[in-house]
Design a protein around this motif. Sequence first.
Motif, short mmCIF file in Angstrom:
data_model
loop_
_atom_site.label_atom_id
_atom_site.label_comp_id
_atom_site.label_asym_id
_atom_site.label_seq_id
_atom_site.Cartn_x
_atom_site.Cartn_y
_atom_site.Cartn_z
N TYR A 66 95.33 -30.21 -38.51
CA TYR A 66 95.48 -29.53 -37.23
C TYR A 66 94.34 -29.85 -36.27
CZ TYR A 66 99.44 -26.94 -39.08
OH TYR A 66 100.66 -26.60 -39.60
N SER A 67 93.12 -29.96 -36.80
CA SER A 67 92.02 -30.30 -35.89
C SER A 67 91.95 -31.80 -35.64
CB SER A 67 90.69 -29.77 -36.42
OG SER A 67 90.40 -30.30 -37.68
N HIS C 240 94.40 -29.02 -30.77
CA HIS C 240 93.77 -27.99 -31.57
C HIS C 240 92.75 -27.17 -30.78
CE1 HIS C 240 92.14 -26.16 -35.21
NE2 HIS C 240 90.93 -26.49 -34.81
#
Lengths: 388, 190, 352
Positions: A66-67, C240
Amino acid sequence: MAERVAVVGIGQTKYTATRGDVSLPGLLREAAFRALEDAHMTFDDIDCVVVGKAPDFFEGVMVPEYSLVSALGAVGKPIFRVHTAGSVSGSTAIVASQLVEGGIHGTVLTIGWEMQSCSEAMWALSVTMPFQQQLVAGAGGYFAPYIRQYIARSGAPDDTGILVALKDRQNALLNPYAHLHEHDITYESVRDSIMLWDPIRYSETCPSSDGAFAMVMTNEAGGDAAAAEGRQPAWIHATAMRSEPALAAGRDQVSPQAGKDCAASVFKQAGITNPRKEIDVAEVYVPFSWYEPMWLENLGFAEEGTGWQLTHDGVTARDGDLPFNPSGGVLSSNPIGASGMIRFGEAALQVRGMAGDRQIDGARKALGHAYGGAAQFYSMWVVGSDKP
Amino acid sequence: MSDSAPIELPEGLWSQPAVDTSAVDSITDVESVQLITTPAKFVYDYTPGVARTRFLRAIEQKRLVGQRCPETQKVYIPPAGVSPVSGLPTLEEVELGLDGTVVSYCIVNLDFTGNAQEIPYVSALILVDGSDIPIYGLVREIAPEDVHFGLRLKSVWVEPEEMTTSFENIKWWAPNGEPDVPKSELADYV
Amino acid sequence: MRDVAIIATAQSKHVRAASTLNEVELIQPVIHEAIEQSGIGRHDFDFTCSGSSDYLAGQPFSFVMTLDAVAAWPPIAESHVEMDGAWALYEAWVKIQTGQADTALVYSYGKSSPGDLPRVLSRMMDPYYEAPLWPTSIDFAALQARVAIADGVTSEAQMAEIANRSRNAAASNPFAQLTSSPEVADLLSSEYLAEPLRKHDCAPITDGGVAVILAAGDKAREHCTRPAWIRGIDHRADGHHINFRNLCVAPSIGIAAEKAGVGMGPVEVAELHACFTHQEPIIKAALGLDESTVVNPSGGPLAANPMMAAGLIRLVEVANRIHSGEVSRGVAHATGGHALQHNLVAVLEGEG
């Protein structure tokens, strides 16, 4: 209905104990950009990103993808994360290929990676719980008793493992990306290395590495276009995954049924009736040297109890008729969550004729193999220079 | 930005993508950062579950219990509650012996446990009497080179006052003096 | 594309802490109930796929022990995702699209009770800039709620109404954890947990699991009187870092909705994976839903939120309503990451 799938881009990082000079996103981007450059593409050409790695505890980041979304050019695109233990990035490559095969996406980027230097892998794997049986000797201690059993069953000479380690580490000298480049390695130096988990010596075990491996896969039109420009694709002929329970009574952990079934399936789908003859080169997940003869049998390249003879006869050497791990294999580079994809991708490099100094002449059909867990999860593919 | 040696890459096959690093290069007044440490500690309260709770309560009383698969009749230790072969709950409890047999082993020359084992020591796959799947255990009171397939063992337990609901109640396994079990009888257990 | 349908479903009774059962004991009866419902033999599935999280379980390779529940002997074609089970269903759907499978068993589960969930979820953040600050999942959601209120996307009063409606709706859901709610006025007079979020704005912490059987074409019709056909399914990610995102919108949901064809027909029911009240209007807007759609009749995640299963449960709740004939067309949404970063949208339809 099923679309043919071509690997048209491959990129990997140099494997080292500690990269130190790049961040997590930096590591993945290094492999990804190389794969894209090889494919003559940019992130704009990618429809979907499929990533795989070993347990999140290895870096201490939960669902790290996700990052990484922005760094991988995946904003507004699908990103998919696979986790099947040690076989993971083989499985990841298969999931990526199926997105193309099923006609869902035209071009997919897949990445397997691990930054083991971020934490202590031995720690990450050994969360202690009072209700679990004690494993008093780490990962090698889990597998060593099965290797001992293999030796007893097959009557293999004691130095079979030494020969495998020597071959793979010497192969690694031809692979600029390999973690271990042991220029001075000899039969004696392997033999005299410390016996960690008798019968496994230190020099017969895999290192712990940082690294990433990326591939770009396209549909048939994409593969044809690359070929028309003189860039040889690796065509995927077959893929297979199989799993079995870790602790099933009566399960043979020396030659697990899931491995046999997976190999039989992948060869059948690829139209291969005599793997020993028809496979030109194999990249097989061998984290402890003795797994080469064990997998030779499990995969059906040798009759039960005779795999070690192929090793001793030099069949699996670079100049043998069934080279195993010309890249140097897991024994020379082991970023766990990438190790499976490295096997798949090195097989693809071979049939593309792009393996540099480690190229096996005339390699046109290759096997990529990965396994994980308690030798219970398997993923395999067969790739070829020609369309299936 | 890094001040470590550049990593050797193969020439001709791939090049680094063109990235404008001029902004990074202009940072000359600060040291490069190669490592940040973020300590993270979590406490988890694990649930052993119904089957393991029964096992742990037994082991607290110096008993070993397994559970039988309703389909294959195989006996599992330590029981997890479900037979991995049939996928069905294992509801029948089976009292096991406190002795076992070596089905395979390795000799360890490094201390992986961090609590100063005598080196070398033996880690073995031990088939507990009455069960159908071997467990790992430490073997002592015998020279490592004398351990062999089929060797009969007894379990050696901690002092009664140290007994808890843990596998750690078994300190190690040691030869029990009985004759070896023939290899042919152990073929199905590795 | 091949026609693929959800033909059978099962869930656990969702609870705050399933403190007597381990993961495999929790999920085994759920899996077997779905299998029995489908009428397909437990060794006869062409593919199996599951979703779970090591960080929730607090141990690496935690999915290995739950594999015991599926009778993987003889060996099976199987895979696992470190994501919500909705993505496990997606992988199974892809597998069926390749023609390599006609049937699939999908399951997922999460026991959040062993650890400190809001802090555990902080490990999902960027490890360089955000995770070292230990923001909890609730802190992060509160940031999103704050901007959503400031931008007029929602209000504290609307959020309380959503909480009240959801939990009262769950009275008819036998699996739900929370099945009633105080009056809206009482909710609004309660203390803040992380302003502007109050306790009622947050999904509960839940242990639970879910299982789904998929089948293609005639196989689905053979095993189910009214299959819930997957007419469209797609998933997308947003960036993100919150400083790169407008948290009031979820562009990735919009893209996924368009690809899945949400707007191609009326949406009678929508099950949305909104773990916080303020997220419901954001998701509804991104999906293009209007007031004619019944949202979260099951109570949604606000009534039961087993991590890694709550997304797949959204598909199950829509499928169940199609199986029963209650509705003909519905939309399910699943999410992963913080503040609706990763989203899956599926359109399910009944025939006739």
